[in-house]
Scaffold this motif. Structure first.
Motif, PDB file in Angstrom:
ATOM      1  N   GLN A  58      16.128  -3.901  27.757  1.00  0.00           N
ATOM      2  CA  GLN A  58      16.555  -2.663  28.398  1.00  0.00           C
ATOM      3  C   GLN A  58      17.845  -2.832  29.195  1.00  0.00           C
ATOM      4  OE1 GLN A  58      13.547  -0.592  30.557  1.00  0.00           O
ATOM      5  NE2 GLN A  58      14.875   1.133  31.001  1.00  0.00           N
ATOM      6  N   SER A  59      17.952  -3.899  29.969  1.00  0.00           N
ATOM      7  CA  SER A  59      19.165  -4.088  30.775  1.00  0.00           C
ATOM      8  C   SER A  59      20.377  -4.338  29.883  1.00  0.00           C
ATOM      9  CB  SER A  59      18.984  -5.227  31.777  1.00  0.00           C
ATOM     10  OG  SER A  59      18.744  -6.442  31.101  1.00  0.00           O
ATOM     11  N   VAL A  60      20.176  -5.013  28.762  1.00  0.00           N
ATOM     12  CA  VAL A  60      21.273  -5.255  27.831  1.00  0.00           C
ATOM     13  C   VAL A  60      21.743  -3.937  27.235  1.00  0.00           C
ATOM     14  CG1 VAL A  60      21.903  -6.321  25.624  1.00  0.00           C
ATOM     15  CG2 VAL A  60      20.542  -7.607  27.282  1.00  0.00           C
ATOM     16  N   VAL A  61      20.789  -3.105  26.837  1.00  0.00           N
ATOM     17  CA  VAL A  61      21.128  -1.826  26.212  1.00  0.00           C
ATOM     18  C   VAL A  61      21.780  -0.885  27.220  1.00  0.00           C
ATOM     19  CG1 VAL A  61      20.158   0.202  25.054  1.00  0.00           C
ATOM     20  CG2 VAL A  61      19.397  -2.072  24.411  1.00  0.00           C
ATOM     21  N   GLN A  62      21.424  -0.991  28.468  1.00  0.00           N
ATOM     22  CA  GLN A  62      22.035  -0.156  29.496  1.00  0.00           C
ATOM     23  C   GLN A  62      23.448  -0.622  29.841  1.00  0.00           C
ATOM     24  OE1 GLN A  62      20.676   2.644  30.455  1.00  0.00           O
ATOM     25  NE2 GLN A  62      18.803   2.230  29.329  1.00  0.00           N
ATOM     26  N   GLY A  63      23.801  -1.819  29.412  1.00  0.00           N
ATOM     27  CA  GLY A  63      25.130  -2.359  29.686  1.00  0.00           C
ATOM     28  C   GLY A  63      26.163  -1.805  28.723  1.00  0.00           C
ATOM     29  N   LEU A 110      17.871   1.966  13.375  1.00  0.00           N
ATOM     30  CA  LEU A 110      18.911   1.685  14.363  1.00  0.00           C
ATOM     31  C   LEU A 110      19.665   0.407  13.988  1.00  0.00           C
ATOM     32  CD1 LEU A 110      20.441   2.296  16.929  1.00  0.00           C
ATOM     33  CD2 LEU A 110      18.571   1.234  18.230  1.00  0.00           C
ATOM     34  N   LYS A 111      18.930  -0.612  13.571  1.00  0.00           N
ATOM     35  CA  LYS A 111      19.583  -1.858  13.178  1.00  0.00           C
ATOM     36  C   LYS A 111      20.585  -1.618  12.050  1.00  0.00           C
ATOM     37  CE  LYS A 111      18.836  -6.350  11.113  1.00  0.00           C
ATOM     38  NZ  LYS A 111      17.883  -7.267  10.513  1.00  0.00           N
ATOM     39  N   HIS A 112      20.168  -0.868  11.048  1.00  0.00           N
ATOM     40  CA  HIS A 112      21.065  -0.611   9.912  1.00  0.00           C
ATOM     41  C   HIS A 112      22.288   0.203  10.322  1.00  0.00           C
ATOM     42  CE1 HIS A 112      18.702  -2.639   6.946  1.00  0.00           C
ATOM     43  NE2 HIS A 112      17.617  -1.991   7.326  1.00  0.00           N
ATOM     44  N   GLN A 113      22.131   1.093  11.296  1.00  0.00           N
ATOM     45  CA  GLN A 113      23.283   1.866  11.765  1.00  0.00           C
ATOM     46  C   GLN A 113      24.242   1.025  12.600  1.00  0.00           C
ATOM     47  OE1 GLN A 113      22.027   5.480  13.629  1.00  0.00           O
ATOM     48  NE2 GLN A 113      21.445   6.421  11.694  1.00  0.00           N
ATOM     49  N   LEU A 114      23.735  -0.059  13.160  1.00  0.00           N
ATOM     50  CA  LEU A 114      24.582  -0.928  13.976  1.00  0.00           C
ATOM     51  C   LEU A 114      25.349  -1.954  13.143  1.00  0.00           C
ATOM     52  CD1 LEU A 114      22.224  -1.581  17.024  1.00  0.00           C
ATOM     53  CD2 LEU A 114      24.250  -0.119  16.942  1.00  0.00           C
ATOM     54  N   HIS A 115      24.934  -2.153  11.904  1.00  0.00           N
ATOM     55  CA  HIS A 115      25.583  -3.176  11.060  1.00  0.00           C
ATOM     56  C   HIS A 115      26.434  -2.548   9.987  1.00  0.00           C
ATOM     57  CE1 HIS A 115      23.699  -6.752  12.724  1.00  0.00           C
ATOM     58  NE2 HIS A 115      22.642  -6.013  12.889  1.00  0.00           N
ATOM     59  N   SER A 172      16.752  -8.551  17.414  1.00  0.00           N
ATOM     60  CA  SER A 172      15.576  -9.308  17.833  1.00  0.00           C
ATOM     61  C   SER A 172      14.326  -8.428  17.844  1.00  0.00           C
ATOM     62  CB  SER A 172      15.829  -9.904  19.221  1.00  0.00           C
ATOM     63  OG  SER A 172      14.698 -10.578  19.681  1.00  0.00           O
ATOM     64  N   LEU A 173      14.464  -7.225  18.386  1.00  0.00           N
ATOM     65  CA  LEU A 173      13.333  -6.285  18.407  1.00  0.00           C
ATOM     66  C   LEU A 173      12.910  -5.901  16.988  1.00  0.00           C
ATOM     67  CD1 LEU A 173      14.251  -3.893  21.341  1.00  0.00           C
ATOM     68  CD2 LEU A 173      12.211  -5.320  21.168  1.00  0.00           C
ATOM     69  N   GLU A 174      13.890  -5.704  16.122  1.00  0.00           N
ATOM     70  CA  GLU A 174      13.574  -5.310  14.753  1.00  0.00           C
ATOM     71  C   GLU A 174      12.813  -6.416  14.037  1.00  0.00           C
ATOM     72  OE1 GLU A 174      14.104  -4.482  10.458  1.00  0.00           O
ATOM     73  OE2 GLU A 174      14.933  -6.185  11.544  1.00  0.00           O
ATOM     74  N   GLN A 215      21.741   3.860  23.563  1.00  0.00           N
ATOM     75  CA  GLN A 215      20.820   3.965  24.696  1.00  0.00           C
ATOM     76  C   GLN A 215      19.780   5.057  24.470  1.00  0.00           C
ATOM     77  OE1 GLN A 215      23.644   4.482  27.875  1.00  0.00           O
ATOM     78  NE2 GLN A 215      24.213   2.325  27.887  1.00  0.00           N
ATOM     79  N   GLN A 216      20.205   6.200  23.924  1.00  0.00           N
ATOM     80  CA  GLN A 216      19.265   7.287  23.639  1.00  0.00           C
ATOM     81  C   GLN A 216      18.251   6.861  22.584  1.00  0.00           C
ATOM     82  OE1 GLN A 216      21.912  10.464  22.511  1.00  0.00           O
ATOM     83  NE2 GLN A 216      22.098  11.222  24.608  1.00  0.00           N
ATOM     84  N   ARG A 217      18.713   6.228  21.533  1.00  0.00           N
ATOM     85  CA  ARG A 217      17.821   5.767  20.473  1.00  0.00           C
ATOM     86  C   ARG A 217      16.850   4.721  21.019  1.00  0.00           C
ATOM     87  NH1 ARG A 217      20.066   6.141  15.238  1.00  0.00           N
ATOM     88  NH2 ARG A 217      18.101   5.267  14.533  1.00  0.00           N
ATOM     89  N   PHE A 218      17.361   3.851  21.887  1.00  0.00           N
ATOM     90  CA  PHE A 218      16.521   2.805  22.473  1.00  0.00           C
ATOM     91  C   PHE A 218      15.410   3.425  23.322  1.00  0.00           C
ATOM     92  CE2 PHE A 218      15.483  -0.480  25.623  1.00  0.00           C
ATOM     93  CZ  PHE A 218      15.117  -1.498  24.761  1.00  0.00           C
ATOM     94  N   THR A 219      15.733   4.476  24.054  1.00  0.00           N
ATOM     95  CA  THR A 219      14.714   5.177  24.854  1.00  0.00           C
ATOM     96  C   THR A 219      13.610   5.724  23.946  1.00  0.00           C
ATOM     97  OG1 THR A 219      16.310   5.725  26.574  1.00  0.00           O
ATOM     98  CG2 THR A 219      14.330   7.087  26.473  1.00  0.00           C
TER      99      THR A 219
END
Length: 107
Positions: free
Chosen positions: A49-54, A102-107, A66-68, A8-12
């Protein structure tokens, strides 16, 4: 895997970079091609945003992926244009780098 609050912080931060790219589009002579991609990136970011806040990390990962993908498109478009305002090119590069990281850190 990053924790939900870290995502969430990174997304902001990413949203702030997207806003900077939008501002650069408005303040310069940005070609329509890049304006359209930045607008698409902004809209997708708002939807994500709502997905990331979930709390569903699988959905977060999909939203970031998708954003990447749109960030990749923005970078390709910016490199293919004959004229590109420097401020906008910097903003596009920053958005792409943040999304990619961020994408690479998530995979």
């Amino acid at each position: 895997m990053l924790q939900a609050n870290e995502i969430q912080q990174r997304f902001t931060q990413i949203q702030q970079s997207i806003q900077a790219a939008e501002q650069a589009c408005r303040s310069g002579d940005a070609p329509d091609e890049i304006r359209n991609v930045i607008e698409k990136l902004s809209q997708q970011s708002q939807q994500a945003q709502s997905v990331v806040q979930g709390s569903d990390q699988q959905q977060m990962v999909q939203a970031i992926d998708s954003l990447e993908s749109i960030g990749d498109e923005a970078k390709r478009v910016s490199r293919s244009l004959p004229t590109m305002p420097a401020e906008l090119e910097t903003a596009v590069t920053r958005v792409h780098a943040e999304l990619s990281d961020l994408k690479h850190q998530l995979h």
